[in-house]
Design a protein around this motif. Sequence first.
Motif, PDB file in Angstrom:
ATOM      1  N   LEU A  55       0.823  -1.227   0.000  1.00  0.00           N
ATOM      2  CA  LEU A  55       0.000   0.000   0.000  1.00  0.00           C
ATOM      3  C   LEU A  55       0.851   1.269   0.000  1.00  0.00           C
ATOM      4  CD1 LEU A  55      -2.890  -1.141   2.388  1.00  0.00           C
ATOM      5  CD2 LEU A  55      -2.967  -0.891  -0.113  1.00  0.00           C
ATOM      6  N   LYS A  56       2.168   1.138   0.141  1.00  0.00           N
ATOM      7  CA  LYS A  56       3.036   2.327   0.018  1.00  0.00           C
ATOM      8  C   LYS A  56       3.100   2.791  -1.442  1.00  0.00           C
ATOM      9  CE  LYS A  56       6.021   1.502   4.050  1.00  0.00           C
ATOM     10  NZ  LYS A  56       7.357   1.033   4.527  1.00  0.00           N
ATOM     11  N   HIS A  57       2.693   1.927  -2.363  1.00  0.00           N
ATOM     12  CA  HIS A  57       2.735   2.266  -3.794  1.00  0.00           C
ATOM     13  C   HIS A  57       1.441   2.960  -4.194  1.00  0.00           C
ATOM     14  CE1 HIS A  57       6.446   0.007  -4.865  1.00  0.00           C
ATOM     15  NE2 HIS A  57       6.150  -0.561  -3.711  1.00  0.00           N
ATOM     16  N   LYS A  58       1.587   4.237  -4.629  1.00  0.00           N
ATOM     17  CA  LYS A  58       0.402   5.050  -4.930  1.00  0.00           C
ATOM     18  C   LYS A  58      -0.375   4.508  -6.138  1.00  0.00           C
ATOM     19  CE  LYS A  58       2.140   9.424  -3.003  1.00  0.00           C
ATOM     20  NZ  LYS A  58       3.644   9.265  -3.025  1.00  0.00           N
ATOM     21  N   THR A  59       0.286   3.679  -6.961  1.00  0.00           N
ATOM     22  CA  THR A  59      -0.415   3.139  -8.144  1.00  0.00           C
ATOM     23  C   THR A  59      -1.511   2.152  -7.725  1.00  0.00           C
ATOM     24  OG1 THR A  59       1.190   1.333  -8.227  1.00  0.00           O
ATOM     25  CG2 THR A  59       1.648   3.291  -9.614  1.00  0.00           C
ATOM     26  N   VAL A  60      -1.390   1.577  -6.527  1.00  0.00           N
ATOM     27  CA  VAL A  60      -2.300   0.500  -6.116  1.00  0.00           C
ATOM     28  C   VAL A  60      -3.718   1.034  -5.910  1.00  0.00           C
ATOM     29  CG1 VAL A  60      -2.825  -1.210  -4.326  1.00  0.00           C
ATOM     30  CG2 VAL A  60      -0.464  -0.906  -5.108  1.00  0.00           C
ATOM     31  N   LYS A  61      -4.652   0.446  -6.649  1.00  0.00           N
ATOM     32  CA  LYS A  61      -6.066   0.821  -6.488  1.00  0.00           C
ATOM     33  C   LYS A  61      -6.703  -0.107  -5.443  1.00  0.00           C
ATOM     34  CE  LYS A  61      -6.087   3.992  -9.711  1.00  0.00           C
ATOM     35  NZ  LYS A  61      -4.709   4.411  -9.262  1.00  0.00           N
ATOM     36  N   LYS A  62      -6.307  -1.426  -5.512  1.00  0.00           N
ATOM     37  CA  LYS A  62      -6.889  -2.382  -4.556  1.00  0.00           C
ATOM     38  C   LYS A  62      -5.912  -3.535  -4.337  1.00  0.00           C
ATOM     39  CE  LYS A  62     -10.964  -5.303  -3.764  1.00  0.00           C
ATOM     40  NZ  LYS A  62     -12.168  -5.861  -4.406  1.00  0.00           N
ATOM     41  N   ALA A  63      -5.716  -3.845  -3.048  1.00  0.00           N
ATOM     42  CA  ALA A  63      -4.843  -4.979  -2.691  1.00  0.00           C
ATOM     43  C   ALA A  63      -5.676  -5.959  -1.871  1.00  0.00           C
ATOM     44  CB  ALA A  63      -3.637  -4.487  -1.897  1.00  0.00           C
ATOM     45  N   THR A  64      -5.635  -7.215  -2.248  1.00  0.00           N
ATOM     46  CA  THR A  64      -6.403  -8.259  -1.557  1.00  0.00           C
ATOM     47  C   THR A  64      -5.451  -9.181  -0.812  1.00  0.00           C
ATOM     48  OG1 THR A  64      -8.111  -8.189  -3.276  1.00  0.00           O
ATOM     49  CG2 THR A  64      -8.012 -10.187  -1.916  1.00  0.00           C
ATOM     50  N   LEU A  65      -5.739  -9.384   0.479  1.00  0.00           N
ATOM     51  CA  LEU A  65      -4.924 -10.281   1.315  1.00  0.00           C
ATOM     52  C   LEU A  65      -5.751 -11.527   1.617  1.00  0.00           C
ATOM     53  CD1 LEU A  65      -2.349 -10.669   3.164  1.00  0.00           C
ATOM     54  CD2 LEU A  65      -3.652  -9.608   4.994  1.00  0.00           C
ATOM     55  N   VAL A  66      -5.252 -12.709   1.212  1.00  0.00           N
ATOM     56  CA  VAL A  66      -5.965 -13.964   1.477  1.00  0.00           C
ATOM     57  C   VAL A  66      -5.141 -14.778   2.463  1.00  0.00           C
ATOM     58  CG1 VAL A  66      -6.943 -16.071   0.478  1.00  0.00           C
ATOM     59  CG2 VAL A  66      -6.952 -13.937  -0.851  1.00  0.00           C
ATOM     60  N   GLU A  67      -5.602 -14.830   3.702  1.00  0.00           N
ATOM     61  CA  GLU A  67      -4.896 -15.504   4.806  1.00  0.00           C
ATOM     62  C   GLU A  67      -5.814 -16.615   5.334  1.00  0.00           C
ATOM     63  OE1 GLU A  67      -1.938 -15.509   6.870  1.00  0.00           O
ATOM     64  OE2 GLU A  67      -3.187 -17.147   7.629  1.00  0.00           O
ATOM     65  N   ILE A  68      -5.264 -17.813   5.466  1.00  0.00           N
ATOM     66  CA  ILE A  68      -6.105 -18.971   5.820  1.00  0.00           C
ATOM     67  C   ILE A  68      -6.465 -18.972   7.301  1.00  0.00           C
ATOM     68  CG2 ILE A  68      -4.243 -20.627   6.396  1.00  0.00           C
ATOM     69  CD1 ILE A  68      -5.744 -22.659   4.578  1.00  0.00           C
ATOM     70  N   ASP A  69      -5.633 -18.322   8.136  1.00  0.00           N
ATOM     71  CA  ASP A  69      -5.790 -18.487   9.584  1.00  0.00           C
ATOM     72  C   ASP A  69      -6.142 -17.154  10.250  1.00  0.00           C
ATOM     73  OD1 ASP A  69      -3.789 -20.345  12.031  1.00  0.00           O
ATOM     74  OD2 ASP A  69      -5.626 -19.140  12.245  1.00  0.00           O
ATOM     75  N   ASP A  70      -7.405 -16.992  10.635  1.00  0.00           N
ATOM     76  CA  ASP A  70      -7.815 -15.686  11.204  1.00  0.00           C
ATOM     77  C   ASP A  70      -7.138 -15.431  12.554  1.00  0.00           C
ATOM     78  OD1 ASP A  70     -11.119 -16.627  12.537  1.00  0.00           O
ATOM     79  OD2 ASP A  70      -9.201 -17.689  12.468  1.00  0.00           O
ATOM     80  N   MET A  71      -6.690 -16.521  13.208  1.00  0.00           N
ATOM     81  CA  MET A  71      -6.039 -16.301  14.504  1.00  0.00           C
ATOM     82  C   MET A  71      -4.701 -15.575  14.333  1.00  0.00           C
ATOM     83  SD  MET A  71      -6.663 -19.570  16.967  1.00  0.00           S
ATOM     84  CE  MET A  71      -6.160 -18.758  18.472  1.00  0.00           C
ATOM     85  N   VAL A  72      -4.031 -15.831  13.227  1.00  0.00           N
ATOM     86  CA  VAL A  72      -2.753 -15.130  12.971  1.00  0.00           C
ATOM     87  C   VAL A  72      -3.028 -13.635  12.827  1.00  0.00           C
ATOM     88  CG1 VAL A  72      -0.846 -14.806  11.335  1.00  0.00           C
ATOM     89  CG2 VAL A  72      -1.621 -17.116  11.897  1.00  0.00           C
ATOM     90  N   VAL A  73      -4.091 -13.288  12.126  1.00  0.00           N
ATOM     91  CA  VAL A  73      -4.430 -11.865  11.939  1.00  0.00           C
ATOM     92  C   VAL A  73      -4.778 -11.237  13.287  1.00  0.00           C
ATOM     93  CG1 VAL A  73      -5.944 -10.239  10.740  1.00  0.00           C
ATOM     94  CG2 VAL A  73      -5.276 -12.361   9.607  1.00  0.00           C
ATOM     95  N   GLU A  74      -5.631 -11.938  14.048  1.00  0.00           N
ATOM     96  CA  GLU A  74      -6.056 -11.377  15.350  1.00  0.00           C
ATOM     97  C   GLU A  74      -4.872 -11.194  16.295  1.00  0.00           C
ATOM     98  OE1 GLU A  74     -10.277 -13.462  14.776  1.00  0.00           O
ATOM     99  OE2 GLU A  74      -9.205 -14.031  16.614  1.00  0.00           O
ATOM    100  N   ILE A  75      -4.034 -12.213  16.409  1.00  0.00           N
ATOM    101  CA  ILE A  75      -2.875 -12.125  17.321  1.00  0.00           C
ATOM    102  C   ILE A  75      -1.919 -11.038  16.845  1.00  0.00           C
ATOM    103  CG2 ILE A  75      -0.795 -13.384  18.048  1.00  0.00           C
ATOM    104  CD1 ILE A  75      -2.650 -15.889  18.270  1.00  0.00           C
ATOM    105  N   SER A  76      -1.723 -10.951  15.531  1.00  0.00           N
ATOM    106  CA  SER A  76      -0.830  -9.900  15.004  1.00  0.00           C
ATOM    107  C   SER A  76      -1.403  -8.526  15.304  1.00  0.00           C
ATOM    108  CB  SER A  76      -0.645 -10.068  13.492  1.00  0.00           C
ATOM    109  OG  SER A  76      -0.080 -11.321  13.200  1.00  0.00           O
ATOM    110  N   MET A  77      -2.746  -8.401  15.170  1.00  0.00           N
ATOM    111  CA  MET A  77      -3.379  -7.097  15.419  1.00  0.00           C
ATOM    112  C   MET A  77      -3.276  -6.730  16.904  1.00  0.00           C
ATOM    113  SD  MET A  77      -7.270  -5.979  14.569  1.00  0.00           S
ATOM    114  CE  MET A  77      -7.959  -7.011  15.835  1.00  0.00           C
TER     115      MET A  77
END
Length: 281
Positions: free
Chosen positions: A92-114
């Motif tokens: 997302l540091k790249h201004k050209t990006v209109k949309k970036a999609t993140l596909v992560e299999i394990d929601d616990m990794v996202v929650e713990i990281s957050m």
Amino acid sequence: MHFIEWYPRGYGVGFKIKSKLLETQSKFQRIELYETEGFGKLLVLDGTVQLVEHGEESYHEPLVHPVMLAHPNPRRVLVIGGGDGGTLREVLKHKTVKKATLVEIDDMVVEISMLYLGIDRGLLERLMKKEEPRGELIIGDGVEYMKNSGEKFDVIIVDSTDPVGPAKLLFSEEFYRNAYDALGEKGLYITQAGSVYLFTNELLDAYKNMKKVFDRVYYFSFPVIGYASPWSFLVGVKGEIDFTKIDLERAKELELIYYDPEKHETLFQMPKYVRELLEKD
Ligand code: SAM
């Protein structure tokens, strides 16, 4: 107290630990989090180091910026894995990006990281609340997503765990074919491909599979803090993109610590015997 990740042949990478913050089992893997003495928090999945807070850019920068700067206009980006948020933060540091999609299999990794990691809490929070204007988070299997999404991308980045368990098929020929089809007329695909010295066979297998699918395949290695360095990366090209050339003007907009766009040509380092193995057939 210390944490050591043991690689093949008894090679270990370790950190002195101040305290263990958590250990839990998700549907997919064992998740551990430590406070280290000198590198901030350490995230471990199934016993393998994923990242340390102080130095994680040494992995996320070479994974993201060479392909984003080599593509002439990367607007639509897909990240597979990367539940800690570091890769998406760099995309997302790249201004050209209109949309970036993140596909992560394990929601616990996202929650713990957050909750615990200082990679980019705000970004993960916005993704979870669907409030990130240029980003979306999908909790799911990247293998299935690549097969069924029907979307077209300019750049695909695989920031997965090593080729075992749920990540195994992310290194298969079939997955590479689905990724090739998911790229537009011209696009770039990059994947982390493991330790150059200790996962050499996995690197060779992935390279062979990618060469069956992509128009051209490049390899490079980079010293990454916390991994059995140097670490390997493989880049698949679709259409007319020269990965050896990058947009230095756009590079000036980035504040980088480890990857040096002005020395992009030096990126293509690989120990002689590994280069010879890669180029053998
Ligand atoms: N930087 C780390 C590395 O290079 O080893 C990877 C970071 S990130 C934490 C790796 C993520 O890949 C994990 O959160 C894991 O759940 C995710 N993952 C593994 N297999 C996956 C799959 N098939 N689809 C989506 N995410 C996957």
